[in-house]
Design an enzyme around this catalytic site. Sequence first.
Site, PDB file in Angstrom:
ATOM      1  N   GLY A  42      -5.924   4.034  -2.174  1.00 45.00           N
ATOM      2  CA  GLY A  42      -5.932   2.484  -1.885  1.00 45.00           C
ATOM      3  C   GLY A  42      -5.495   1.677  -1.253  1.00 45.00           C
ATOM      4  O   GLY A  42      -4.258   1.526  -1.379  1.00 45.00           O
ATOM      5  N   HIS A  43      -5.455   0.304  -1.281  1.00 44.74           N
ATOM      6  CA  HIS A  43      -4.871  -0.446  -0.935  1.00 44.74           C
ATOM      7  C   HIS A  43      -4.466  -1.736  -1.937  1.00 44.74           C
ATOM      8  O   HIS A  43      -3.602  -2.317  -2.240  1.00 44.74           O
ATOM      9  CB  HIS A  43      -5.010  -1.496   0.112  1.00 44.74           C
ATOM     10  CG  HIS A  43      -4.956  -0.430   1.511  1.00 44.74           C
ATOM     11  ND1 HIS A  43      -5.641  -1.931   2.786  1.00 44.74           N
ATOM     12  CD2 HIS A  43      -4.759   0.430   1.198  1.00 44.74           C
ATOM     13  CE1 HIS A  43      -5.166   0.189   3.047  1.00 44.74           C
ATOM     14  NE2 HIS A  43      -4.848   0.671   3.191  1.00 44.74           N
TER      15      HIS A  43
END
Length: 403
Positions: free
Chosen positions: A243-244
């Site tokens: 993810g970020h």
Amino acid sequence: MTKSNITLPLFFTLLFALLTFIDVSTGAANVFNVVSFGAKPDGVTDSTGAFLKAWQAACGSVAAATVMVPIGTFMVKGITFGGPCKSRLKFQLAGTVVAPPDYRAFGNSGYWILFNKVSKISLIGGTFDARANGFWACRKSGQSCPPGVRSITFNSGKDVIISGVKSMNSQVTHMTLNGCTNVAVRNVKLVAPGNSPNTDGFHVQFSTGVTFTGSTVQTGDDCVAIGAGTRNFLISKLACGPGHGVSIGSLAKELNEDGVENVTLSSSVFTGTQNGVRIKSWARPSNGFVKNVFFQNLIMKNVQNPIIIDQNYCPSHKGCPTEVYIHTRGWPALRAVTYKNIQGTSATQQAMKLVCSQSNPCTGITLQDIKLTYKKGTPATSYCFNALGTSLGVIQPTSCLNR
């Protein structure tokens, strides 16, 4: 006078049995099983109407009530569970709720499962699978696609508990809080492939008093996205990746925008994420702000940007503003942000990047006990632009803050 044959111990035994019977009977009367309203656990039959009828019966109960989703797979289209309700509610799931196989069935609604203006509710257990593969394929192909739906949303909720829920394959965001107060989210699992577009895990905005603890988030976008109007938000024991990472913002979307304050992220692990902890804002005029943020006791494992502030956020790199002018009620746009005891490895040499406005620098940044390494034999580096603050303890890479 005839003497009673019921002894005192026997009397209390019978009394206890009677009270237990009353309690069980009353509880059973307030459990509304969706199957009793026509839902079919075959994963194919449209059970939307049955879910809604069970909800309406529970919501109208003057005593505390439970909507029960038993073991099985139930297909449900876009649905709104509306309030306010007459008493405390529990939405208890043992089974799985799946979205329609055709992503176009949602149209432009923006929601799959929506709890609107519901207070004193617990959402417990179960799996929600939005089956978004077709939607992601549409997005990646460049075709004209619907905007996508959030899987689980609470709008204007108060005194909410979400526990043990699993959300899979969301079209966009898995779980959203908008305008909510006093929410506890515990032990949830939000899962989508790392290459799925814009599949944020947990998004919160215009909400106060939210805790998000003991959860696992694996997505194609932010594990946790913190939007404007978020106050008193605690995140702990988060496992993030892919993810970020955890992001505050993006802010400065509008001129008149609420701020973010009193946010704490602690005791969490980031694995293979694009970012660790990030604060981002567009380079546009806005009265938004970020203050009193604590990032502490974090472990980074091969994270591309472990610590990052980006006040020139412009993901498309087209027509980007060139300077940040954020005016914040006499305060700098970003102040009082602490990074404490953050350790681990960076996937890029620049492990720390703090880029702030030239006209409105970031102030009150504190770095304490940071140890981020790059490749063996090549030290990590840091870069600062208009970032003011202090450094305490051992800082690796070397602090670039201006005093």
